[in-house]
Write a protein that holds these residues in place. Structure first.
Motif, short mmCIF file in Angstrom:
data_model
loop_
_atom_site.label_atom_id
_atom_site.label_comp_id
_atom_site.label_asym_id
_atom_site.label_seq_id
_atom_site.Cartn_x
_atom_site.Cartn_y
_atom_site.Cartn_z
N LYS A 115 0.83 -1.20 0.00
CA LYS A 115 0.00 0.00 0.00
C LYS A 115 0.87 1.26 0.00
N ALA A 116 1.96 1.23 0.78
CA ALA A 116 2.86 2.38 0.82
C ALA A 116 3.54 2.59 -0.53
N ILE A 117 3.88 1.51 -1.20
CA ILE A 117 4.47 1.60 -2.54
C ILE A 117 3.49 2.23 -3.51
N LYS A 118 2.26 1.77 -3.47
CA LYS A 118 1.24 2.31 -4.38
C LYS A 118 1.01 3.79 -4.13
N GLU A 119 0.96 4.19 -2.86
CA GLU A 119 0.72 5.59 -2.52
C GLU A 119 1.90 6.47 -2.90
N SER A 120 3.12 6.00 -2.59
CA SER A 120 4.31 6.82 -2.87
C SER A 120 4.56 6.98 -4.37
N SER A 121 4.16 5.98 -5.15
CA SER A 121 4.35 6.05 -6.60
C SER A 121 3.18 6.72 -7.31
N LYS A 122 2.10 6.97 -6.55
CA LYS A 122 0.88 7.57 -7.11
C LYS A 122 0.30 6.73 -8.24
N ALA A 123 0.47 5.40 -8.11
CA ALA A 123 -0.05 4.48 -9.12
C ALA A 123 -1.55 4.26 -8.92
N HIS A 124 -2.23 3.99 -10.01
CA HIS A 124 -3.66 3.70 -9.94
C HIS A 124 -3.93 2.21 -9.74
N ARG A 125 -2.98 1.38 -10.15
CA ARG A 125 -3.17 -0.07 -10.05
C ARG A 125 -1.89 -0.72 -9.52
N LEU A 126 -2.08 -1.86 -8.89
CA LEU A 126 -0.95 -2.61 -8.36
C LEU A 126 -1.16 -4.10 -8.63
N ALA A 127 -0.13 -4.74 -9.13
CA ALA A 127 -0.14 -6.19 -9.31
C ALA A 127 0.97 -6.78 -8.45
N ALA A 128 0.76 -8.00 -7.97
CA ALA A 128 1.74 -8.64 -7.09
C ALA A 128 2.02 -10.05 -7.57
N ILE A 129 3.27 -10.47 -7.40
CA ILE A 129 3.65 -11.85 -7.69
C ILE A 129 4.48 -12.37 -6.54
N GLY A 130 4.15 -13.57 -6.06
CA GLY A 130 4.88 -14.18 -4.97
C GLY A 130 5.57 -15.46 -5.41
N PHE A 131 6.82 -15.60 -5.00
CA PHE A 131 7.58 -16.81 -5.28
C PHE A 131 7.74 -17.61 -3.99
N CYS A 132 7.29 -18.87 -4.01
CA CYS A 132 7.42 -19.76 -2.86
C CYS A 132 6.89 -19.09 -1.60
N TRP A 133 7.75 -18.61 -0.70
CA TRP A 133 7.36 -17.95 0.55
C TRP A 133 6.35 -16.83 0.31
N GLY A 134 6.47 -16.14 -0.81
CA GLY A 134 5.64 -14.97 -1.07
C GLY A 134 4.25 -15.25 -1.57
N ALA A 135 3.95 -16.51 -1.91
CA ALA A 135 2.65 -16.82 -2.51
C ALA A 135 1.46 -16.53 -1.59
N PRO A 136 1.48 -16.93 -0.31
CA PRO A 136 0.33 -16.64 0.54
C PRO A 136 -0.01 -15.15 0.61
N SER A 137 1.01 -14.30 0.66
CA SER A 137 0.77 -12.86 0.71
C SER A 137 0.21 -12.32 -0.60
N ALA A 138 0.69 -12.85 -1.71
CA ALA A 138 0.16 -12.42 -3.01
C ALA A 138 -1.32 -12.75 -3.10
N LEU A 139 -1.70 -13.96 -2.74
CA LEU A 139 -3.10 -14.34 -2.77
C LEU A 139 -3.93 -13.49 -1.81
N TYR A 140 -3.38 -13.21 -0.65
CA TYR A 140 -4.07 -12.41 0.36
C TYR A 140 -4.41 -11.03 -0.18
N MET A 141 -3.48 -10.44 -0.93
CA MET A 141 -3.72 -9.10 -1.47
C MET A 141 -4.74 -9.11 -2.60
N GLY A 142 -5.09 -10.31 -3.08
CA GLY A 142 -6.08 -10.43 -4.14
C GLY A 142 -7.49 -10.73 -3.64
N ARG A 143 -7.67 -10.72 -2.32
CA ARG A 143 -9.01 -10.95 -1.76
C ARG A 143 -9.88 -9.71 -1.99
#
Length: 252
Positions: A115-143
């Motif tokens: 969220k801080a990245i999206k706000e600081s970059s003033k982006a309108h959209r954000l996509a995430a990709i998780g590798f191994c350890w990062g997968a649960p968080s990527a899915l969580y952000m897609g709820r």
């Protein structure tokens, strides 16, 4: 996770092109091409080798160049990571690392940084990709209500059926054929859940695509052997799939 995560097939021979910064009290690698779009950013949630692994940074550079977006790789381990030295890696205590950095308990922290990245970059959209350890968080952000507009993972670990049941945003999944962590049974169950979401009616319909790379291992998309022609092609094709997925969220 012991067998797959304690293995590096090769280190990338390329040199990362981005810069390092700090966002939300987390160090972060940032990379973007000259023609990058300001309307979308991509957040990579790395595996246990962390934000400074050359392979992950080079992959971020490729996403940025191919999709025309700014890509961020934050440090979610406070400087900790699996060792890059192959000899030291043999004695690495993976269970201790996971206990110290539990991926499912880190999901709120990961989303806070995103969220801080999206706000600081003033982006309108954000996509995430998780590798191994990062997968649960990527899915969580897609709820429903999550910060991501689209999510992806490659050879995930420690995901649960509920992660897919709660998914409400477009998704693209990359799987390895030979994966003792995300087994074929787990993949089939997750596909079934997403198939139900794809075939429902009304606004609850959720788009997803699945790509299983035959002849590959759990780590191939980030730590595959670049000197092996078969693996190198799989890595390149997986990279292109992700880049095209990210590009689909651009506003142009």
């Amino acid at each position: 996770m012991e067998h797959c995560c304690k293995y590096i097939a090769s280190f990338s021979s390329q040199a990362p092109k981005g810069i390092e910064s700090t966002i939300a009290e987390h160090k972060v690698y940032i990379t973007s091409p000259d023609h990058s779009q300001n309307d979308i950013v991509v957040v990579i949630i790395p595996d246990i080798f962390g934000w400074s692994l050359t392979n992950t940074r080079v992959l971020a550079d490729a996403y940025a160049a191919q999709a025309g977006v700014r890509v961020y790789v934050p440090d979610f381990y406070a400087g900790d990571h699996a060792p890059f030295d192959k000899t030291a890696l043999k004695n690495f205590d993976l269970n201790q690392f996971i206990s110290k950095h539990p991926p499912r308990e880190k999901r709120d922290e990961v989303e806070h940084v995103a969220k801080a990245i999206k706000e600081s970059s003033k982006a309108h959209r954000l996509a995430a990709i998780g590798f191994c350890w990062g997968a649960p968080s990527a899915l969580y952000m897609g709820r429903q209500g999550g910060v991501a507009d689209g999510v992806s993972f490659a050879h995930p670990s420690l995901v649960q059926d509920d992660d897919f049941s709660a998914l409400a945003k477009p998704a693209m999944f990359i799987c390895a054929e030979h994966d003792p962590i995300f087994t074929k049974e787990m993949e089939n169950k997750a596909r079934s859940i997403m198939a139900d979401k794809a075939n429902t009616q009304g606004d609850n319909r959720v788009y997803s695509t699945w790509h299983t790379f035959l002849g590959t291992q759990h780590h191939f998309a980030t730590r595959g052997d670049e000197d092996d022609p078969y693996t190198a092609r799989a890595m390149k094709d997986a990279q292109c799939l992700a880049s095209n997925f990210f590009k689909s969220f651009r506003g142009d």
